[in-house]
Design an enzyme around this catalytic site. Sequence first.
Site, PDB file in Angstrom:
ATOM      1  CE1 TYR A 283      -3.073  -3.138   0.200  1.00 11.93           C
ATOM      2  CE2 TYR A 283      -3.896  -2.083   2.323  1.00 11.93           C
ATOM      3  CZ  TYR A 283      -3.946  -3.049   1.333  1.00 11.93           C
ATOM      4  OH  TYR A 283      -5.128  -3.987   1.420  1.00 11.93           O
TER       5      TYR A 283
ATOM      6  CG  HIS B  73      -1.520  -8.663  -0.336  1.00 14.17           C
ATOM      7  ND1 HIS B  73      -1.152  -7.537  -0.184  1.00 14.17           N
ATOM      8  CD2 HIS B  73      -2.883  -8.789  -0.454  1.00 14.17           C
ATOM      9  CE1 HIS B  73      -2.235  -6.611  -0.488  1.00 14.17           C
ATOM     10  NE2 HIS B  73      -3.062  -7.178  -0.762  1.00 14.17           N
TER      11      HIS B  73
ATOM     12  CE1 TYR C 261     -10.872  -7.057  -1.775  1.00 14.49           C
ATOM     13  CE2 TYR C 261      -9.536  -8.893  -0.634  1.00 14.49           C
ATOM     14  CZ  TYR C 261      -9.981  -8.349  -1.973  1.00 14.49           C
ATOM     15  OH  TYR C 261      -9.417  -8.826  -2.889  1.00 14.49           O
TER      16      TYR C 261
ATOM     17  N   PRO D 218     -16.294  -3.741   1.603  1.00 18.56           N
ATOM     18  CG  PRO D 218     -16.619  -2.839   3.768  1.00 18.56           C
ATOM     19  CD  PRO D 218     -15.646  -3.097   3.008  1.00 18.56           C
TER      20      PRO D 218
HETATM   21  N1  LIG Z   1      -6.384  -8.351   0.809  1.00 21.53           N
HETATM   22  C1  LIG Z   1      -6.600  -7.508  -0.321  1.00 21.53           C
HETATM   23  O1  LIG Z   1      -6.203  -7.978  -1.588  1.00 21.53           O
HETATM   24  C2  LIG Z   1      -7.443  -6.343  -0.405  1.00 21.53           C
HETATM   25  C3  LIG Z   1      -8.098  -5.776  -1.333  1.00 21.53           C
HETATM   26  C4  LIG Z   1      -8.935  -4.448  -1.100  1.00 21.53           C
HETATM   27  C5  LIG Z   1      -8.936  -4.082   0.041  1.00 21.53           C
HETATM   28  N2  LIG Z   1      -8.298  -4.568   1.295  1.00 21.53           N
HETATM   29  C6  LIG Z   1      -8.453  -3.971   2.376  1.00 21.53           C
HETATM   30  O2  LIG Z   1      -9.769  -3.886   2.824  1.00 21.53           O
HETATM   31  C7  LIG Z   1     -10.011  -2.363   3.093  1.00 21.53           C
HETATM   32  C8  LIG Z   1     -11.796  -1.908   2.531  1.00 21.53           C
HETATM   33  O3  LIG Z   1     -11.577  -2.004   1.072  1.00 21.53           O
HETATM   34  P1  LIG Z   1     -11.371  -0.748   0.090  1.00 21.53           P
HETATM   35  O4  LIG Z   1     -11.007   0.201   0.735  1.00 21.53           O
HETATM   36  O5  LIG Z   1     -11.230  -1.240  -1.319  1.00 21.53           O
HETATM   37  O6  LIG Z   1     -13.035  -0.548  -0.206  1.00 21.53           O
HETATM   38  P2  LIG Z   1     -14.439   0.143   0.820  1.00 21.53           P
HETATM   39  O7  LIG Z   1     -14.053   0.009   2.203  1.00 21.53           O
HETATM   40  O8  LIG Z   1     -15.524  -0.808   0.270  1.00 21.53           O
HETATM   41  O9  LIG Z   1     -14.612   1.423   0.183  1.00 21.53           O
HETATM   42  C9  LIG Z   1     -13.667   2.506   0.478  1.00 21.53           C
HETATM   43  C10 LIG Z   1     -14.306   3.826  -0.305  1.00 21.53           C
HETATM   44  O10 LIG Z   1     -15.600   3.935   0.088  1.00 21.53           O
HETATM   45  C11 LIG Z   1     -15.723   5.261   0.733  1.00 21.53           C
HETATM   46  N3  LIG Z   1     -16.592   5.144   1.882  1.00 21.53           N
HETATM   47  C12 LIG Z   1     -16.252   4.403   3.049  1.00 21.53           C
HETATM   48  N4  LIG Z   1     -17.290   4.515   4.074  1.00 21.53           N
HETATM   49  C13 LIG Z   1     -18.094   5.208   3.145  1.00 21.53           C
HETATM   50  C14 LIG Z   1     -19.653   5.687   3.619  1.00 21.53           C
HETATM   51  N5  LIG Z   1     -20.041   5.480   4.930  1.00 21.53           N
HETATM   52  N6  LIG Z   1     -20.223   6.495   2.641  1.00 21.53           N
HETATM   53  C15 LIG Z   1     -19.733   6.706   1.477  1.00 21.53           C
HETATM   54  N7  LIG Z   1     -18.583   6.406   1.162  1.00 21.53           N
HETATM   55  C16 LIG Z   1     -17.722   5.612   1.857  1.00 21.53           C
HETATM   56  C17 LIG Z   1     -14.327   5.910   0.979  1.00 21.53           C
HETATM   57  O11 LIG Z   1     -14.363   7.106   0.874  1.00 21.53           O
HETATM   58  P3  LIG Z   1     -13.771   8.182   2.128  1.00 21.53           P
HETATM   59  O12 LIG Z   1     -12.654   8.020   2.343  1.00 21.53           O
HETATM   60  O13 LIG Z   1     -14.193   9.478   1.273  1.00 21.53           O
HETATM   61  O14 LIG Z   1     -14.886   8.070   3.192  1.00 21.53           O
HETATM   62  C18 LIG Z   1     -13.524   5.063   0.159  1.00 21.53           C
HETATM   63  O15 LIG Z   1     -13.343   5.600  -0.981  1.00 21.53           O
HETATM   64  C19 LIG Z   1      -9.022  -1.619   2.277  1.00 21.53           C
HETATM   65  O16 LIG Z   1      -8.782  -0.412   2.691  1.00 21.53           O
HETATM   66  C20 LIG Z   1      -7.806  -2.638   2.537  1.00 21.53           C
HETATM   67  O17 LIG Z   1      -7.216  -2.492   3.873  1.00 21.53           O
HETATM   68  C21 LIG Z   1      -7.525  -5.557   1.162  1.00 21.53           C
END
Ligand SMILES: NC(=O)c1ccc[n+]([C@@H]2O[C@H](COP(=O)([O-])OP(=O)(O)OC[C@H]3O[C@@H](n4cnc5c(N)ncnc54)[C@H](OP(=O)(O)O)[C@@H]3O)[C@@H](O)[C@H]2O)c1
Length: 288
Positions: free
Chosen positions: A59, A118, A199, A201
């Site tokens: 990251y 990962h 991840y 959500p």
């Molecule tokens: N293991 C893997 O390969 C893998 C892959 C992907 C992700 N991950 C992990 O999982 C975490 C979560 O997944 P993600 O970041 O891909 O997607 P996510 O959490 O579904 O979405 C994050 C995005 O949604 C927005 N958001 C969050 N809460 C919100 C709300 N209540 N209302 C409106 N918008 C909202 C955020 O913007 P704002 O910041 O403006 O709120 C951000 O742009 C990652 O950050 C990472 O740590 C792991």
Amino acid sequence: MGIPVKKLKSGFALPELGLGTWGMGGRHEPDSSNDEAEITAIKAAIDAGLTHIDTAEVYGVGHSEELIGEAIKGVNRSKLFLTSKVAKENHTCDGILESCKKSLKRLGTSYLDLYLLHHFSSECPLDEAIQALDMLVDQKLVRHIGVSNFTKEHLKEAQKYAKHQIVCNQVYYNLQAREPESSRLLEYCKKHDVLLVAYRPVEKGKLLEEVPPLMEEMCVKYQKTPAQIAISWLISQENVVTLVKTSNPAHLKENVGATGWYMTKGDVEILRREYPGQAAVPEQNRLG
Ligand SMILES: NC(=O)c1ccc[n+]([C@@H]2O[C@H](COP(=O)([O-])OP(=O)(O)OC[C@H]3O[C@@H](n4cnc5c(N)ncnc54)[C@H](OP(=O)(O)O)[C@@H]3O)[C@@H](O)[C@H]2O)c1
């Protein structure tokens, strides 16, 4: 009050909601342009009770870990649960040991609560990678080990090699992304005492853009927002916890408001069956 935890039969516990950090500090390259705001956002998340912080060496090419390191300075380490991941290019024994030490340095901590492979690597033998994770536990550099983006079959193989319990498989799972159900990974995790860490959500916010009538009905029924329903649908399920990334204080408050209450089993199943746009990998994600 803290975020409630989900426990395995082994006693391992993980908060039902954690903070994701993908994009904080850059994506595929480090980006320092927003450091102050991101550090403030991580501190705010900890203050709001999100003590599970998820990151990875890739990251922002380590910069996400550096920002977390800054944000947790002065915080009682025992109150935090830090997860990081080793990139599949580094899945040799030496590579894993070295990557872990570098992550610890960037995070400014002497141990990780959880360290994950990962992705599955077809280039490096899985037994060697798992043995390296075990060694890190023996050396007290890591408390628990797990995997990410593993199929049911690869998880099963990893469990066969592991001396210490594989406590989780962190995978892409939300109201539309249903691979863990179609592949029966979710069923396997429940049966074999493994947490499924979902991840993405809220599908990076895209799930909240066009809210289908079924979601609206659930929002009215539970008096919650679409984001809260999307998160609760995951954590209302046995063996499932989730991670959401936010740098926005209003979103943080909203997301934390998805914890500590649960949907009925019946409503979880209605959304499982009837939520529109389901796919192994949602269309919008394929395009994005
Ligand atoms: N293991 C893997 O390969 C893998 C892959 C992907 C992700 N991950 C992990 O999982 C975490 C979560 O997944 P993600 O970041 O891909 O997607 P996510 O959490 O579904 O979405 C994050 C995005 O949604 C927005 N958001 C969050 N809460 C919100 C709300 N209540 N209302 C409106 N918008 C909202 C955020 O913007 P704002 O910041 O403006 O709120 C951000 O742009 C990652 O950050 C990472 O740590 C792991």
